[in-house]
Every structure is written in C-alpha cells, then in structure tokens.
Scaffold this motif. Structure first.
Motif, PDB file in Angstrom:
ATOM      1  N   ALA A  23     -10.073  -4.221   0.721  1.00 35.81           N
ATOM      2  CA  ALA A  23      -8.764  -4.083   0.086  1.00 35.81           C
ATOM      3  C   ALA A  23      -7.798  -5.165   0.537  1.00 35.81           C
ATOM      4  O   ALA A  23      -6.902  -5.567  -0.228  1.00 35.81           O
TER       5      ALA A  23
ATOM      6  N   LEU B 194      -6.901   0.708  -3.362  1.00 38.13           N
ATOM      7  CA  LEU B 194      -7.061   1.543  -2.179  1.00 38.13           C
ATOM      8  C   LEU B 194      -6.017   2.655  -2.155  1.00 38.13           C
ATOM      9  O   LEU B 194      -6.331   3.816  -1.842  1.00 38.13           O
TER      10      LEU B 194
ATOM     11  N   TYR C 127       0.831  -1.209   0.000  1.00 36.72           N
ATOM     12  CA  TYR C 127       0.000   0.000   0.000  1.00 36.72           C
ATOM     13  C   TYR C 127       0.865   1.259   0.000  1.00 36.72           C
ATOM     14  O   TYR C 127       0.624   2.182  -0.795  1.00 36.72           O
TER      15      TYR C 127
END
Length: 258
Positions: free
Chosen positions: A133, A143, A45
């Motif tokens: 996610a 995301l 992420y």
C-alpha cells in the motif's frame, strides 16, 4: 441534541478509535522507516477510513430517518412489546458471556500475544499489505477501504451511535454534522500518535514497537470486547424505561415482581 447523547456518542467514538483500522494499522504504518516522509501517507489513509465511516453513517442515518418517518408508529409499538425486551435481554446476556470468555487475564493475553508475535510477527498477515500500500497513493486508498470493509461486521459501537443520532430527532443537517464530528474523533488517537512519531522520529522506535506488539495481540480479541460492550448496551436498553425488564420481573421471589 442533549448533552447526555453527545457524551454517549463521544464514548462510542473513542471505542471505535481503538479498532484495527483506526489505530492498529496507522501504528504499523508509523513503524516504517522515514516516519517524517510517511506523515502524508498516514494522513491519506486516515482520511480514507474516516470518509468510509462517514459515507456508511450517512446511509445508516438516511435509512433510519426513512424508517422512522414511514413506520414510526409501528416501530414504536414493536419496541414497546414486552417480548422484544426479553429477546433483547437474552441476546445481550449472550453477547456479554461471549465477550468475557477466553484469555482475558493479563498473563493469558501476554502469552497469546507472544505466541502470535513469534509465529507471524506483530503485524500478522497485514505486513505485506502495508508494504504494498505504501508504494502508491491509490494502493493506500485501497488499504483504507479494505480495512473499513473488514470492520463492518464488528461495527456495533458505530451502529449504536447511528441509532442515537437518528433517535435524537435533530434536523438532518445537524445529524450529519454530529456524524462528521464523530468520525473525526475516531481518528484523533491515531493523529496523536502521528504527531508524536514526527516529533520524536527514530527515538520512538522502541516504544512504538512495544505498543504495536501489544496491540497486535489484542486484535484477535477485539470482536469479543466489542461484543461485550454491545451486550451491555442491549441489556441496558432492555431493562430501561417503564416497559423495561426490571429486577422484579427477573427475580419475582426476591423483588416482589408479579
């Protein structure tokens, strides 16, 4: 690139590191159970968020260089115009006033955070998105992209940083290197939290929960303090240099201006 410029960029990067995309969402991710297994997902992420900022920065810097190269004289003349300084000063003051309005006292912030937590939980509407996610890598990538897109309207520190990089006059490869380093600094606080979570495991649940709740309360106010910072930077520019709006111009009776 001067030391002063690098220091200003470091400060702006640290400001950017406290946004919902670079700090709050990673913290919410780390609150999920099995934090050791989540480490790779959080790294993915953060990599997506940093890459998003880097790609956007490359576009900004490239566009800025084109403008400077093709319209440098016209841009310079426009920036030296006294009228623009006054407009910038008024806009900066307006942003500062807006930024410092609302529940800025500690008691008011804590009350607002408690009310929000009672209504929707510390994650607000992000909880379901985060849960979805975490199911697949591509959902996690999505995301990160969504978080970056939602922050574009409040990227005043990043826009200021891009302007400083272009104004430095350094070679393009150097500017790209500095921009990449800026994006790394942006995610360093989240990486520190990730390291602490992996080392401490479930023992840090209570502390991470308190921090997440407080940060969730600050999210709604983030646009205001970013506006205040942007206003201060604009006022500083409007009043700096020989063409700046000085105190003598603002208060001629007190400071003897013409």
């Amino acid at each position: 690139m001067s030391t002063e410029t690098l220091l200003q960029l470091a400060v702006l990067a640290l400001i950017d590191s406290t946004s919902i995309g670079t700090l709050v969402i990673p913290l919410w991710l780390l609150l999920r159970r099995g934090s050791r297994a989540l480490a790779g997902k959080v790294l993915l992420y953060l990599g997506v968020v940093a890459a998003f900022y880097l790609a956007l920065g490359v576009l900004l810097i490239s566009g800025g260089r084109v403008i400077v190269e093709r319209c440098g004289d016209a841009v310079g003349a426009a920036l030296e115009a006294p009228g623009l300084r006054w407009v910038a000063l008024a806009a900066g003051v307006g942003l500062i006033v807006y930024g410092f309005s609302g529940p800025w006292s500690k008691a008011e912030r804590e009350k607002a955070a408690a009310e929000k937590a009672a209504r929707r939980g510390p994650e607000g509407g992000w909880g379901a998105r985060i849960d979805r996610a975490l199911r697949t890598p591509w959902a996690l990538v999505g995301l990160g992209v969504v978080a970056g897109l939602l922050e574009v309207p409040t990227m005043l520190p990043y826009l200021a940083a891009s302007g400083l990089i272009v104004a430095s006059g350094a070679a393009f490869p150097v500017q790209l290197g500095v921009l990449a380093l800026y994006c790394v600094v942006m995610v360093v606080p989240a990486l520190v939290l990730l390291g602490a979570r992996v080392l401490l495991g479930d023992r840090a649940d209570a502390w991470f929960g308190r921090v997440a709740e407080r940060l969730g309360g600050y999210v709604s106010e983030s646009a205001k303090w970013i506006a205040a910072i942007g206003g201060i930077l604009i006022v500083r520019w409007a009043s700096s240099g020989p063409d700046g709006v000085g105190l003598g111009q603002l208060f001629p009776a007190l400071f003897g201006g013409g």
